[in-house]
Design an enzyme around this catalytic site. Structure first.
Site, mmCIF file in Angstrom:
data_model
loop_
_atom_site.group_PDB
_atom_site.id
_atom_site.type_symbol
_atom_site.label_atom_id
_atom_site.label_comp_id
_atom_site.label_asym_id
_atom_site.label_seq_id
_atom_site.Cartn_x
_atom_site.Cartn_y
_atom_site.Cartn_z
ATOM 1 N N GLU A 118 27.393 43.949 41.672
ATOM 2 C CA GLU A 118 28.782 44.405 41.475
ATOM 3 C C GLU A 118 28.928 45.053 40.111
ATOM 4 O OE1 GLU A 118 31.456 41.172 42.371
ATOM 5 O OE2 GLU A 118 30.956 41.248 44.487
ATOM 6 N N HIS A 239 42.320 45.510 40.449
ATOM 7 C CA HIS A 239 41.084 45.833 41.159
ATOM 8 C C HIS A 239 41.161 47.308 41.519
ATOM 9 C CE1 HIS A 239 37.781 45.857 43.966
ATOM 10 N NE2 HIS A 239 37.496 44.606 43.655
ATOM 11 N N ARG A 285 35.486 46.937 35.545
ATOM 12 C CA ARG A 285 36.642 47.169 36.393
ATOM 13 C C ARG A 285 37.820 47.850 35.704
ATOM 14 N NH1 ARG A 285 37.542 41.942 40.015
ATOM 15 N NH2 ARG A 285 35.623 42.552 41.060
ATOM 16 N N HIS A 346 45.208 42.142 40.665
ATOM 17 C CA HIS A 346 44.167 41.354 41.335
ATOM 18 C C HIS A 346 43.953 39.991 40.698
ATOM 19 C CE1 HIS A 346 40.540 40.747 43.673
ATOM 20 N NE2 HIS A 346 39.795 40.639 42.588
ATOM 21 N N ARG A 381 37.821 40.289 33.143
ATOM 22 C CA ARG A 381 36.868 39.419 33.846
ATOM 23 C C ARG A 381 35.747 40.231 34.491
ATOM 24 N NH1 ARG A 381 36.625 37.590 39.511
ATOM 25 N NH2 ARG A 381 38.314 39.069 39.827
#
Ligand code: FAD
Ligand code: SIN
Length: 537
Positions: A118, A239, A285, A346, A381
């Site tokens: 990811e 997100h 992100r 998110h 995060r």
């Protein structure tokens, strides 16, 4: 009549269930959850759980990736202990029956489990169950908890407020919570030696979110009302890829697609991420979400496109069965068509400040999982570090509470007083305020911020809070009213945090201070009655 127990757990996601299961080995637990027991952000998790499981991967690499994503605000001690406990937590989930996908090539220096890649990760390290990891983890934990004779699970029970008592002239101590039985409308007093908030995030504070309806930040709001320290609320993670379709509600398109080679394209078909970051589609992100926001504003388009059509259809169907079938419901065959996507709220990186075991600043009150600010995530995060944190801190909190004195009598506490309240015939007040709040948060406190918009938001939120409070004192409490009161508090805390940070860092980007400032690499803290500030200033 009061309900008494050793531990009151509020919430039934990975954090609450993991804690309840471990604590039930030595104590009596009451777990309240405001809707069905499996309704939690956890159930919707797709990508998986990050942990160092492949022989080619290292703790150092996972730590470095977490620190890079966290943009200078992670607490290194917490990152170290979470990363190192990761493999053990995955094993513990497997021991209670969670089934993660197995590797196609075990034994050749590779992990036994198949691992996703990811954004922000320098190696494959995300254990998963297809693209429905959360569903599997929630199932396994819930089955184990329901099988434990020492855990009493109360569904459709919503914690309203924490009960705190002054003890021997010292600081207020948490003694439990008032809990609304949503079906019967009755409010019970639950008394406990320790109260554990595991209430998850607050995506519903924004108009567009990947989160289910339960995510209204209740734990943070309850803790704040009682004077607990709240940290880093300005870092709300968006997100990058939520399905954009008029009929789709909150459906996430996992980052794991980009891990397998999916590419973001704008309306001209241009793969734009290369021009925003060297890691392109696998950049952290915050960067990807901001790049999409930029592309959409530049072109005026309503969405961008995520394209995985280069991969073999059988591979896509096998690897992403949930996403493939959900998109088909809306007429999108992801094996042949790009997916329309937009960023959406998110994950709450901030929350209730805790120590290394989950203790908050109020004695007797603990916080674990997404509602807590442990220091793991810093200003942003890293993907799939959230389920990891929930499992690690549930375990640590249970271990820390193992030695608690269970012989002392619980205190006497007055019952919930609703004598002055009446039934409301104006539910429209709630829905109006709810819509207004979520829209203003989206428009004024979203991915790109400005001081002017934040000030405007602060004024509107204060007005809405006044109206909500007036309504709260005059009418019987309902779940909708309580959630509205809580999202208004969370909105205020996000704005408070954002206004105190005069720089851009991680998920907080403001056009008035577009650069980061090394002197401001500190957590923001907010406490009732104390002006929001950066810790140590
Ligand atoms: P939750 O799982 O949200 O549980 C909170 C519980 O508290 C719920 O049961 C709720 O009903 C209950 N509750 C709330 N308020 C009250 C109240 N007042 N009274 C009683 N009960 C209450 N993270 C990853 O690491 N990997 C992923 O792949 C991943 N994918 C995700 C995909 C989606 C679509 C979403 C939304 C999130 C994803 N995340 C992922 C984030 C992760 O799922 C959550 O951060 C994590 O599950 C939070 O767990 P939790 O136990 O803290 O809270
Ligand atoms: C995803 O699958 O993209 C979500 C992962 C996460 O939020 O950690």
């Amino acid at each position: 009549m009061a309900i008494s127990c050793d531990f009151l757990v509020i919430g039934s996601g990975i954090a609450g269930l993991s804690f309840a299961l471990e604590a039930s080995k030595f104590a009596d637990v009451v777990l309240v959850t405001k809707r069905g027991a499996d309704e939690a952000n956890t159930k919707y998790a797709q990508g998986g759980i990050a942990a160092v499981l492949d022989h080619g991967d290292t703790f150092e690499a996972h730590i470095a990736d977490t620190l890079t994503a966290g943009a200078g605000l992670c607490h290194e001690r917490v990152v170290d202990l979470c990363v190192k406990d990761g493999p053990g937590r995955i094993r513990a989930l497997q021991e209670i029956g969670a089934r993660f996908d197995k590797s196609h090539q075990p034994g050749e220096g590779h992990a036994d489990l198949d691992l996703h890649l990811e954004g922000g990760h320098s190696a494959r390290r995300v254990a998963h169950a297809g693209d429905m990891t959360g569903r599997e983890v929630e199932r396994a934990l819930l089955e184990a908890v329901l099988g434990s004779p020492r855990v009493r699970v109360l569904e459709d029970h919503m914690a309203i407020d924490l009960i705190t008592l002054e003890k021997y002239g010292g600081p207020e101590v948490c003694a439990g919570a008032y809990v609304l039985d949503a079906a019967g409308g009755k409010v019970s007093t639950v008394l406990a030696r320790a109260t554990v908030l595991a209430t998850g995030g607050a995506g519903k504070v924004y108009l567009y979110t990947t989160n289910p309806d339960v995510a209204t930040g209740d734990g943070v709001a309850m803790a704040y009302r009682k004077g607990a320290e709240i940290a880093n609320m300005e870092f709300y993670q968006f997100h990058p890829t939520c399905l954009y379709h008029p009929q789709a509600k909150n459906f996430l398109i996992s980052e794991a697609l980009r891990g397998e080679g999916a590419i973001l394209r704008n309306t001209d078909g241009h793969a734009f991420m290369r021009s925003h970051h060297p890691q392109a589609d696998l950049a952290p992100r915050d960067i990807v979400a901001r790049a999409i926001d930029f592309e959409m504003k530049k072109s005026g388009a309503d969405c961008v496109w995520l394209d995985i059509t280069d991969k073999k259809p059988a591979f896509v169907r096998e690897r992403f069965p949930g996403i493939h079938s959900e998109c088909l419901k809306y007429g999108i065959d992801i094996t042949h068509q790009p997916i329309p996507v937009v960023p959406a709220a998110h994950y709450m990186c901030g929350g209730i400040s805790t120590d290394l075991e989950g203790r908050t600043t109020i004695p007797g009150l603990w916080a674990i999982g997404e509602c807590a600010a442990t220091g793991l995530h810093g200003a942003n995060r890293l993907a799939s570090n959230s389920l990891l944190e929930g499992a690690v801190f549930a375990h640590r909190a249970a271990e820390a509470l193992r030695g608690i004195d269970r012989t002392k009598a619980l205190p006497e506490v007055p019952d919930w007083d609703a004598s002055a309240a009446a039934s409301s015939d104006e539910a429209v007040v709630i829905s109006q305020n709810w819509d207004e709040l979520r829209r203003l948060m989206w428009n004024y406190v979203g991915i790109v911020r400005s001081t002017r918009r934040l000030k405007r938001a602060a004024r509107r939120i204060a007005m809405l809070q006044e109206e909500i409070l007036e309504y709260y004192w005059n009418y019987f409490v309902t779940r909708d009213l309580l959630e509205l009161r809580n999202i208004a508090t969370v909105a205020q805390l996000i704005v408070d945090g954002a206004m105190s940070r005069r720089e851009s860092r991680g998920l907080h980007f403001t056009i008035d201070y577009p650069e980061h400032d090394d002197r401001l690499a500190r957590d923001t803290v907010v406490k009732r009655g104390v002006a929001p500030h950066l810790r140590g200033t």
